[in-house]
Design an enzyme around this catalytic site. Structure first.
Site, mmCIF file in Angstrom:
data_model
loop_
_atom_site.group_PDB
_atom_site.id
_atom_site.type_symbol
_atom_site.label_atom_id
_atom_site.label_comp_id
_atom_site.label_asym_id
_atom_site.label_seq_id
_atom_site.Cartn_x
_atom_site.Cartn_y
_atom_site.Cartn_z
ATOM 1 N N CYS A 58 46.144 38.410 33.824
ATOM 2 C CA CYS A 58 45.579 37.068 33.879
ATOM 3 C C CYS A 58 43.946 37.313 33.303
ATOM 4 O O CYS A 58 43.167 37.952 33.867
ATOM 5 C CB CYS A 58 45.238 36.987 35.184
ATOM 6 S SG CYS A 58 44.262 35.458 35.613
ATOM 7 N N CYS A 107 41.103 35.794 35.097
ATOM 8 C CA CYS A 107 40.699 36.790 36.265
ATOM 9 C C CYS A 107 39.849 37.999 36.005
ATOM 10 O O CYS A 107 38.903 38.022 36.457
ATOM 11 C CB CYS A 107 41.961 37.108 37.063
ATOM 12 S SG CYS A 107 43.127 35.675 37.501
ATOM 13 N N ASP A 108 40.557 38.793 35.187
ATOM 14 C CA ASP A 108 39.991 40.153 34.953
ATOM 15 C C ASP A 108 39.211 40.180 33.760
ATOM 16 O O ASP A 108 38.368 41.259 33.767
ATOM 17 C CB ASP A 108 41.130 41.133 34.791
ATOM 18 C CG ASP A 108 42.063 41.126 36.392
ATOM 19 O OD1 ASP A 108 41.383 40.689 37.176
ATOM 20 O OD2 ASP A 108 43.101 41.521 36.030
#
Ligand SMILES: Cc1cc2nc3c(=O)[nH]c(=O)nc-3n(C[C@H](O)[C@H](O)[C@H](O)COP(=O)(O)OP(=O)(O)OC[C@H]3O[C@@H](n4cnc5c(N)ncnc54)[C@H](O)[C@@H]3O)c2cc1C
Lengths: 211, 327
Positions: free
Chosen positions: B153, B156-157
């Site tokens: 993701c 996200c990261d």
């Protein structure tokens, strides 16, 4: 910060608030990098329900309050119940992005508008009798992170031995380095135990029970 | 500062009943993306006894930031569209279970579906609408280093890799989009893909070209991810020269597309080469009374409107089956 349609949506979400909820926001006079945004965020939310009561504290000028709530860095938000009693719920960094969902959920649950927890699980939560600190490292653009934050905060709410921090790695990159965060959400329990990913209450509890 | 309100998680569900293990349902719908939720609306309006089990409401739509090709909305947020789909199902008082996965189907005149919460659902027909999930590379080191530098993701990261070196595996739309997001913060982005041409839309490729810190390794494949506690380097193979070399870096973002959620169907249905469920023009599978709709099927186009349309077809097909074929 929020347009009218978002404001109305948040008002509707906050409608079920039962008791009053105290929001304590820790900042300082010469605002830190993310303090402006965090301050604006909590002030905006605070206006959206008469049941919310925001108080702002200067971290440097008000060391007693910061110490009472164990605030270690700013920007920080602590949540207290209608009587002013600490819930153990903390947000380090602005709960914007996807974390707005964790923030609203913390307000609702603190007010008493809670999601139901099965009795057997609740008994296990209540049985935790040693001090527990849960750190949930997140980024604001992570759709899965609120699940982990909400679970950790719920544990804090149900047992005063448990404290739970949301920590935005974007705002506190040195903590990301210190705790080796290379994927979010990452959960660190009492500095030593780690869970990576959006784990539910049960999994955190299993780690806590083995401490 | 953005906020991503997920309204559907705050809506209470007065009109959902729990699924009864004693009933024999006319149909069980498995999956709650556009295909499953549309099927639910059609089944309920037809008066069928319907049960709906799903892992996560909205499916891929709930993970999509902006949608600009669903009729009626020139722009809508994926969370909002999920909420609207759900609201429409909610008005009927359907028997429903969320956060639950189907694990096995036992074929028969009345079919039995085993769920991962230990219960079972009996039904005369089944509509499978389990969609797709992100694909893994399946190479050494990947599984062990998930969340230790291996990520699926990028939104996200991504922020954790500011100033670091990362690789993106995959040159389709999701790979190129990830590379664009990462190029803004990482020091170097290696875009690695086995074809010798990027498959992504031109508009995305053009915006990626504006970054000077992206290195293109087309015609290359990642063979192994190395690292003790964290990702330290990768082994990359040059497919044309049959040579391989190592790149030291901190992160690997896997964006190589999706695979159908058909793992639980092991012996019930034959799948095609892509693990999709073959269906005919009425969403019928090879098994009597088992229908399928949406991204999980071999229907070529994977889009929200297509999945919703197929969900409607599967529901009407199941209705006809119950009334005219089931004995
Ligand atoms: C990042 C991204 C952006 C996209 N953008 C667009 C766009 O702009 N426009 C567009 O038209 N399309 C877009 N798509 C494609 C679109 O989202 C899909 O075609 C559509 O969601 C397919 O719907 P579905 O119902 O078949 O499957 P899914 O959306 O995949 O839903 C599957 C459902 O089944 C559930 N499930 C899976 N396994 C089980 C099980 N064993 N038991 C119970 N439940 C299970 C899941 O939890 C989910 O509820 C996008 C996809 C992605 C990933």
């Amino acid at each position: 910060m929020f347009d009218d349609s978002v404001k109305n949506q948040i008002r509707t979400i906050l409608n079920p608030l039962k008791e009053r909820v105290n929001i304590l926001y820790f900042t300082q006079e010469f605002e830190c990098a993310m303090c402006r945004d965090t301050g604006e965020f909590v002030r905006n939310i605070n206006e959206l329900s008469p049941k919310l009561n925001l108080t702002e504290f200067d971290y440097l000028k008000n060391p007693d309050k910061a110490e009472e709530f164990g605030i270690e860095r700013i920007p920080a938000i602590a949540i207290a119940d209608s009587g002013g009693k600490d819930t153990g719920i903390r947000f380090y960094g602005p709960p914007a992005g996807y974390e707005v969902n964790s923030f609203l959920s913390a307000l609702l649950e603190t007010s008493g508008a809670k999601q139901e927890i099965p009795v057997a699980l609740m008994n296990r939560i209540k049985a935790v009798n040693k001090p527990v600190n849960i750190k949930v490292f997140i980024s604001l653009s992570c759709p899965y992170c609120p699940e982990a934050v909400i679970a950790a905060h719920r544990l804090a709410l149900e047992n005063t031995n448990i404290k739970a921090d949301m920590i935005d790695v974007g705002v506190f990159p040195h903590l990301g380095v210190k705790y080796n965060v290379s994927g979010v959400p990452k959960i660190v329990i009492n500095e030593t135990r780690e869970l990576v990913g959006a784990h539910p209450i049960e999994n955190m509890l299993e780690v806590i029970e083995k401490l | 500062m953005n906020i991503n309100l997920n309204i559907s998680s705050f809506v209470n569900e007065p009109n959902f009943n729990s699924i009864s293990p004693d009933k024999i349902y006319d149909t069980l719908i498995i999956g709650g993306g556009p295909a499953g939720l549309t099927a639910a609306v059609y089944c309920m309006r037809k008066g069928m006894k319907t049960a709906l089990v799903l892992k996560k409401a909205g499916g891929q739509v709930a993970e999509t930031a902006s949608i600009e090709n669903y009729p009626g909305y020139s722009y809508i947020d994926g969370n909002d569209l999920t909420l609207k789909f759900r609201e429409q199902v909610m008005q009927f008082g359907i028997d429903y279970a969320e956060n639950v996965s189907a694990e096995r189907i036992i074929q028969g005149n009345v079919k039995k579906t085993l769920l991962d919460n230990g219960s079972a659902v009996s039904s005369k027909s089944i509509i499978i609408a389990t969609g797709k999930k992100w694909k893994k590379l399946n190479i050494p080191g990947e599984e062990r280093l998930i969340n230790r530098g291996v990520a699926y993701c990028s939104i996200c990261d991504g922020p954790l890799f500011a100033g670091k070196k990362v690789a993106v595996a995959g040159g389709g739309n999701s790979g190129v989009q990830a590379a664009i997001d990462l190029a803004k913060i990482a020091s170097v982005v290696y875009l690695i893909q086995h074809r010798d041409r990027l498959k992504a839309d031109e508009i995305l490729v053009n915006s990626l070209k504006k970054f000077s810190n992206v290195e293109y390794l087309l015609g290359h494949e990642i063979r192994e991810i190395h690292g003790e506690k964290e990702v330290e380097k990768i082994t990359v193979e040059n497919l044309s020269g049959n040579s391989s070399f190592e790149i030291p870096l901190n992160g690997v973002f896997v964006e190589i597309g999706m695979i159908p959620n058909t793992g639980f169907l092991n012996d019930v249905l034959k799948l095609n080469a892509f693990n999709e469920i073959p269906v005919d023009h009425l969403c019928r599978t090879e098994a009597a009374g088992v229908f399928a709709a949406g991204d999980v099927t071999d229907v070529r186009y994977k889009q929200i409107i297509v999945a919703a349309g197929e969900g409607a077809k599967a529901a009407l097909s199941a209705y006809d089956y119950i009334n005219f074929e089931f004995v």
